[in-house]
Design an enzyme around this catalytic site. Structure first.
Site, PDB file in Angstrom:
ATOM      1  N   SER A 120       0.822  -1.216   0.000  1.00 12.13           N
ATOM      2  CA  SER A 120       0.000   0.000   0.000  1.00 12.13           C
ATOM      3  C   SER A 120       0.846   1.252   0.000  1.00 12.13           C
ATOM      4  CB  SER A 120      -0.836   0.079   1.280  1.00 12.13           C
ATOM      5  OG  SER A 120      -1.694  -0.986   1.388  1.00 12.13           O
TER       6      SER A 120
ATOM      7  N   GLU B  62      -3.738  -0.554  -9.758  1.00 15.13           N
ATOM      8  CA  GLU B  62      -2.641   0.378 -10.043  1.00 15.13           C
ATOM      9  C   GLU B  62      -1.413  -0.451 -10.420  1.00 15.13           C
ATOM     10  OE1 GLU B  62      -3.512   4.307  -7.272  1.00 15.13           O
ATOM     11  OE2 GLU B  62      -2.545   2.619  -6.309  1.00 15.13           O
TER      12      GLU B  62
ATOM     13  N   HIS C 248      -1.142  -3.031  -7.381  1.00 20.59           N
ATOM     14  CA  HIS C 248      -1.843  -2.582  -6.179  1.00 20.59           C
ATOM     15  C   HIS C 248      -3.348  -2.703  -6.352  1.00 20.59           C
ATOM     16  CE1 HIS C 248      -2.926   0.725  -3.133  1.00 20.59           C
ATOM     17  NE2 HIS C 248      -2.709  -0.401  -2.498  1.00 20.59           N
TER      18      HIS C 248
ATOM     19  N   ASN D 178      -3.845   5.906  -2.550  1.00 21.97           N
ATOM     20  CA  ASN D 178      -3.517   6.054  -1.125  1.00 21.97           C
ATOM     21  C   ASN D 178      -2.888   7.396  -0.782  1.00 21.97           C
ATOM     22  OD1 ASN D 178      -4.614   3.661  -0.441  1.00 21.97           O
ATOM     23  ND2 ASN D 178      -2.694   2.518  -0.358  1.00 21.97           N
TER      24      ASN D 178
HETATM   25  N1  CAA Z   1     -16.940 -10.265  -1.819  1.00 20.89           N
HETATM   26  C1  CAA Z   1     -17.916 -10.445  -2.717  1.00 20.89           C
HETATM   27  N2  CAA Z   1     -18.968  -9.625  -2.831  1.00 20.89           N
HETATM   28  C2  CAA Z   1     -19.032  -8.571  -2.013  1.00 20.89           C
HETATM   29  C3  CAA Z   1     -18.049  -8.317  -1.051  1.00 20.89           C
HETATM   30  C4  CAA Z   1     -16.954  -9.218  -0.975  1.00 20.89           C
HETATM   31  N3  CAA Z   1     -15.965  -9.070  -0.096  1.00 20.89           N
HETATM   32  N4  CAA Z   1     -18.371  -7.184  -0.392  1.00 20.89           N
HETATM   33  C5  CAA Z   1     -19.527  -6.743  -0.916  1.00 20.89           C
HETATM   34  N5  CAA Z   1     -19.921  -7.573  -1.908  1.00 20.89           N
HETATM   35  C6  CAA Z   1     -21.079  -7.434  -2.786  1.00 20.89           C
HETATM   36  C7  CAA Z   1     -22.155  -8.433  -2.443  1.00 20.89           C
HETATM   37  O1  CAA Z   1     -22.871  -8.755  -3.601  1.00 20.89           O
HETATM   38  C8  CAA Z   1     -23.028  -7.632  -1.503  1.00 20.89           C
HETATM   39  O2  CAA Z   1     -24.303  -8.136  -1.422  1.00 20.89           O
HETATM   40  P1  CAA Z   1     -24.613  -9.256  -0.270  1.00 20.89           P
HETATM   41  O3  CAA Z   1     -24.344  -8.576   1.052  1.00 20.89           O
HETATM   42  O4  CAA Z   1     -26.051  -9.595  -0.495  1.00 20.89           O
HETATM   43  O5  CAA Z   1     -23.695 -10.411  -0.477  1.00 20.89           O
HETATM   44  C9  CAA Z   1     -23.000  -6.254  -2.163  1.00 20.89           C
HETATM   45  O6  CAA Z   1     -21.654  -6.120  -2.620  1.00 20.89           O
HETATM   46  C10 CAA Z   1     -23.349  -5.114  -1.253  1.00 20.89           C
HETATM   47  O7  CAA Z   1     -22.521  -5.133  -0.134  1.00 20.89           O
HETATM   48  P2  CAA Z   1     -22.854  -4.409   1.207  1.00 20.89           P
HETATM   49  O8  CAA Z   1     -24.324  -4.473   1.448  1.00 20.89           O
HETATM   50  O9  CAA Z   1     -21.940  -4.952   2.264  1.00 20.89           O
HETATM   51  O10 CAA Z   1     -22.458  -2.874   1.080  1.00 20.89           O
HETATM   52  P3  CAA Z   1     -22.167  -1.821  -0.072  1.00 20.89           P
HETATM   53  O11 CAA Z   1     -23.236  -1.774  -1.083  1.00 20.89           O
HETATM   54  O12 CAA Z   1     -21.811  -0.572   0.654  1.00 20.89           O
HETATM   55  O13 CAA Z   1     -20.853  -2.297  -0.822  1.00 20.89           O
HETATM   56  C11 CAA Z   1     -18.491  -1.958  -0.674  1.00 20.89           C
HETATM   57  C12 CAA Z   1     -19.722  -2.683  -0.124  1.00 20.89           C
HETATM   58  C13 CAA Z   1     -18.240  -2.378  -2.125  1.00 20.89           C
HETATM   59  C14 CAA Z   1     -17.335  -2.427   0.187  1.00 20.89           C
HETATM   60  C15 CAA Z   1     -18.694  -0.392  -0.613  1.00 20.89           C
HETATM   61  O14 CAA Z   1     -19.102  -0.019   0.690  1.00 20.89           O
HETATM   62  C16 CAA Z   1     -17.451   0.373  -0.960  1.00 20.89           C
HETATM   63  O15 CAA Z   1     -17.127   0.580  -2.130  1.00 20.89           O
HETATM   64  N6  CAA Z   1     -16.714   0.847   0.082  1.00 20.89           N
HETATM   65  C17 CAA Z   1     -15.467   1.600  -0.116  1.00 20.89           C
HETATM   66  C18 CAA Z   1     -14.329   0.626  -0.276  1.00 20.89           C
HETATM   67  C19 CAA Z   1     -13.039   1.334  -0.563  1.00 20.89           C
HETATM   68  O16 CAA Z   1     -12.899   2.554  -0.579  1.00 20.89           O
HETATM   69  N7  CAA Z   1     -11.990   0.506  -0.775  1.00 20.89           N
HETATM   70  C20 CAA Z   1     -10.652   0.992  -0.969  1.00 20.89           C
HETATM   71  C21 CAA Z   1      -9.905   0.931   0.329  1.00 20.89           C
HETATM   72  S1  CAA Z   1      -8.248   1.526   0.184  1.00 20.89           S
HETATM   73  C22 CAA Z   1      -7.416   0.225  -0.417  1.00 20.89           C
HETATM   74  O17 CAA Z   1      -7.916  -0.861  -0.594  1.00 20.89           O
HETATM   75  C23 CAA Z   1      -5.964   0.473  -0.719  1.00 20.89           C
HETATM   76  C24 CAA Z   1      -4.987   0.296   0.355  1.00 20.89           C
HETATM   77  O18 CAA Z   1      -3.815   0.050   0.004  1.00 20.89           O
HETATM   78  C25 CAA Z   1      -5.287   0.486   1.796  1.00 20.89           C
HETATM   79  P1  NAD Z   2      -3.636  -9.093   6.346  1.00 25.31           P
HETATM   80  O1  NAD Z   2      -3.047  -8.864   7.695  1.00 25.31           O
HETATM   81  O2  NAD Z   2      -5.104  -9.244   6.218  1.00 25.31           O
HETATM   82  O3  NAD Z   2      -2.975 -10.386   5.674  1.00 25.31           O
HETATM   83  C1  NAD Z   2      -1.602 -10.623   5.592  1.00 25.31           C
HETATM   84  C2  NAD Z   2      -1.417 -12.124   5.535  1.00 25.31           C
HETATM   85  O4  NAD Z   2      -0.068 -12.420   5.172  1.00 25.31           O
HETATM   86  C3  NAD Z   2      -1.679 -12.800   6.892  1.00 25.31           C
HETATM   87  O5  NAD Z   2      -2.686 -13.772   6.731  1.00 25.31           O
HETATM   88  C4  NAD Z   2      -0.333 -13.443   7.257  1.00 25.31           C
HETATM   89  O6  NAD Z   2      -0.449 -14.696   7.892  1.00 25.31           O
HETATM   90  C5  NAD Z   2       0.303 -13.586   5.875  1.00 25.31           C
HETATM   91  N1  NAD Z   2       1.778 -13.644   5.897  1.00 25.31           N
HETATM   92  C6  NAD Z   2       2.628 -12.896   6.615  1.00 25.31           C
HETATM   93  N2  NAD Z   2       3.910 -13.241   6.330  1.00 25.31           N
HETATM   94  C7  NAD Z   2       3.845 -14.221   5.395  1.00 25.31           C
HETATM   95  C8  NAD Z   2       4.812 -14.990   4.691  1.00 25.31           C
HETATM   96  N3  NAD Z   2       6.112 -14.801   4.886  1.00 25.31           N
HETATM   97  N4  NAD Z   2       4.373 -15.932   3.806  1.00 25.31           N
HETATM   98  C9  NAD Z   2       3.052 -16.117   3.596  1.00 25.31           C
HETATM   99  N5  NAD Z   2       2.092 -15.414   4.234  1.00 25.31           N
HETATM  100  C10 NAD Z   2       2.480 -14.479   5.116  1.00 25.31           C
HETATM  101  O7  NAD Z   2      -3.104  -7.902   5.425  1.00 25.31           O
HETATM  102  P2  NAD Z   2      -3.737  -7.320   4.091  1.00 25.31           P
HETATM  103  O8  NAD Z   2      -4.679  -6.232   4.455  1.00 25.31           O
HETATM  104  O9  NAD Z   2      -4.171  -8.452   3.223  1.00 25.31           O
HETATM  105  O10 NAD Z   2      -2.457  -6.597   3.452  1.00 25.31           O
HETATM  106  C11 NAD Z   2      -1.480  -7.334   2.736  1.00 25.31           C
HETATM  107  C12 NAD Z   2      -0.680  -6.379   1.880  1.00 25.31           C
HETATM  108  O11 NAD Z   2      -1.568  -5.700   0.977  1.00 25.31           O
HETATM  109  C13 NAD Z   2       0.048  -5.272   2.648  1.00 25.31           C
HETATM  110  O12 NAD Z   2       1.251  -4.958   1.984  1.00 25.31           O
HETATM  111  C14 NAD Z   2      -0.936  -4.115   2.584  1.00 25.31           C
HETATM  112  O13 NAD Z   2      -0.311  -2.868   2.726  1.00 25.31           O
HETATM  113  C15 NAD Z   2      -1.476  -4.286   1.176  1.00 25.31           C
HETATM  114  N6  NAD Z   2      -2.815  -3.724   0.921  1.00 25.31           N
HETATM  115  C16 NAD Z   2      -3.776  -3.717   1.892  1.00 25.31           C
HETATM  116  C17 NAD Z   2      -5.037  -3.202   1.608  1.00 25.31           C
HETATM  117  C18 NAD Z   2      -6.133  -3.180   2.627  1.00 25.31           C
HETATM  118  O14 NAD Z   2      -7.154  -2.502   2.414  1.00 25.31           O
HETATM  119  N7  NAD Z   2      -6.039  -3.897   3.717  1.00 25.31           N
HETATM  120  C19 NAD Z   2      -5.303  -2.713   0.317  1.00 25.31           C
HETATM  121  C20 NAD Z   2      -4.302  -2.759  -0.665  1.00 25.31           C
HETATM  122  C21 NAD Z   2      -3.047  -3.254  -0.340  1.00 25.31           C
END
Ligand code: CAA
Ligand code: NAD
Length: 308
Positions: free
Chosen positions: A142, A175, A163, A213
């Site tokens: 991330s 990405e 990503h 991010n």
């Molecule tokens: N797997 C499969 N289907 C899923 C699912 C999953 N994990 N999550 C949701 N769905 C589908 C299902 O069809 C679900 O219907 P059911 O509950 O009947 O199964 C439907 O989506 C609707 O889901 P929800 O009622 O739970 O809620 P929602 O309509 O709000 O959708 C969401 C859920 C798609 C997660 C939406 O809330 C959303 O887009 N949230 C923002 C997520 C976001 O910003 N993600 C980026 C995070 S940052 C990142 O990832 C990068 C990083 O490096 C940190």
């Molecule tokens: P998580 O904690 O849910 O899962 C990480 C998993 O990796 C754990 O199940 C752990 O047991 C496993 N693990 C650790 N060391 C390992 C190894 N040496 N071999 C095999 N498995 C190992 O974390 P996450 O949220 O899935 O994040 C994973 C990566 O993805 C991170 O680099 C995070 O920054 C990135 N990421 C996270 C998100 C998010 O929304 N959480 C979104 C995009 C990218």
């Protein structure tokens, strides 16, 4: 909302490279989703975890998510078709705890383990020594530098960032990150592969947070600071951004969803590298919750309680 899933079966072919066998390392929130969408696209996946119990949990999470996908995709079709889709997809995912044997025939390795540079370095050193020359390496980090992660390998031309976004089966973006050494052929393979598994690809240089991010994490951090100052409650901050700005989730809800540990690791890493950037200061509330084991949705509690 539309699904980023494709019911097609093919491999990605660019130049000499054909991506058919994909190894996903880490079966947590992200790795299990990446394994799922790859298998849905008809490719063979090996999912690597640290032990059998975590592997079982990952496989069970994939089963639940596939059920949700199938319910939508096959809502007007006989149940047997949905069942076949779920079973066929599951049959293409093989779980293992042996990383060395997993990569012997890999075309692509996608790493999705904990956000820690030392642990990622240790893994990629082993992978580089074990995987054949043809294997492309990618990190789903991330916030860490792809160049820094790749620095321990002898295949920087076959290395990049892929990503994904959480939840992977629903979020349509991928990405694709190039480092200066990434070859054109590798970059094309990544872009083709992303498309083949149903994602829309954008490209970004290897800069902290890439596109999403770099914008999203400071926004979530500012929301936590608003709460820490006592300006508004957790619930009101989230309601405000959902109803006032049209976001599907509020920023604190989203931090819980991403994982408070991951959110903390991201800010901690950026703060260490760029101490004068106030937006990247770590957050006392998040640090405290993480110390208490409250990691958000995945642990059952964070800013909100999910156990009820
Ligand atoms: N797997 C499969 N289907 C899923 C699912 C999953 N994990 N999550 C949701 N769905 C589908 C299902 O069809 C679900 O219907 P059911 O509950 O009947 O199964 C439907 O989506 C609707 O889901 P929800 O009622 O739970 O809620 P929602 O309509 O709000 O959708 C969401 C859920 C798609 C997660 C939406 O809330 C959303 O887009 N949230 C923002 C997520 C976001 O910003 N993600 C980026 C995070 S940052 C990142 O990832 C990068 C990083 O490096 C940190
Ligand atoms: P998580 O904690 O849910 O899962 C990480 C998993 O990796 C754990 O199940 C752990 O047991 C496993 N693990 C650790 N060391 C390992 C190894 N040496 N071999 C095999 N498995 C190992 O974390 P996450 O949220 O899935 O994040 C994973 C990566 O993805 C991170 O680099 C995070 O920054 C990135 N990421 C996270 C998100 C998010 O929304 N959480 C979104 C995009 C990218």
């Amino acid at each position: 909302m539309s699904f980023s899933v494709l019911k097609r079966s093919f491999s990605t072919t660019v130049g000499k490279n054909a991506i058919k066998n994909v190894v996903v390392i880490g079966g947590g929130l992200m790795g299990s989703g990446i394994a799922q969408v790859t298998a849905q696209a008809g490719q063979n996946v090996t999912l690597v975890e640290v032990n059998g119990d975590i592997l079982k949990k990952a496989e069970s999470n994939i089963g639940v998510s596939l059920g949700r996908v199938a319910k939508k995709l096959f809502k007007d079709k006989p149940a047997s078709e949905a069942e076949k889709f779920v079973n066929d997809t599951k049959s293409r995912i093989k779980g293992t705890t042996d990383v060395k044997s997993a990569v012997t025939d890999a075309d692509l390795v996608v790493e999705a383990i904990i956000e820690n540079i030392d642990i990622k370095h240790k893994l990629f050193k082993t992978l580089d020594e074990t995987a054949p020359a043809k294997t492309l390496f990618a990190s789903n980090t991330s916030s860490l530098s792809i160049g820094e992660i790749a620095s321990v390998t002898n295949r920087k031309d076959r290395f990049g960032g892929l990503h994904f976004f959480n939840p992977v089966p629903m979020m349509r973006l991928l990405e694709v990150i190039r480092i200066p050494e990434t070859s054109d052929e590798t970059y094309k393979s990544f872009m083709e592969w992303g498309k083949a598994i149903g994602k829309t690809c954008v490209t970004c240089k290897d800069t902290p947070g890439f596109i999403v991010n770099r914008l999203l994490v400071p926004y979530m951090a500012e929301a936590v600071r608003l709460y820490e100052r006592g300006d508004a409650s957790v619930k009101d901050i989230d309601v405000a951004m959902k109803l006032g700005a049209g976001y599907p989730m509020g920023p604190l809800e989203l931090a819980d969803y991403v994982g408070l540990d991951t959110t903390h690791f991201i800010l901690q890493g950026w703060h260490k590298k760029m101490p004068s950037e106030k937006l990247f200061n770590t957050l006392k509330t998040v640090e405290k919750l993480v110390k208490e084991g409250k990691l958000g949705v995945k642990s059952g509690e964070g800013f909100y309680n999910y156990k009820k």
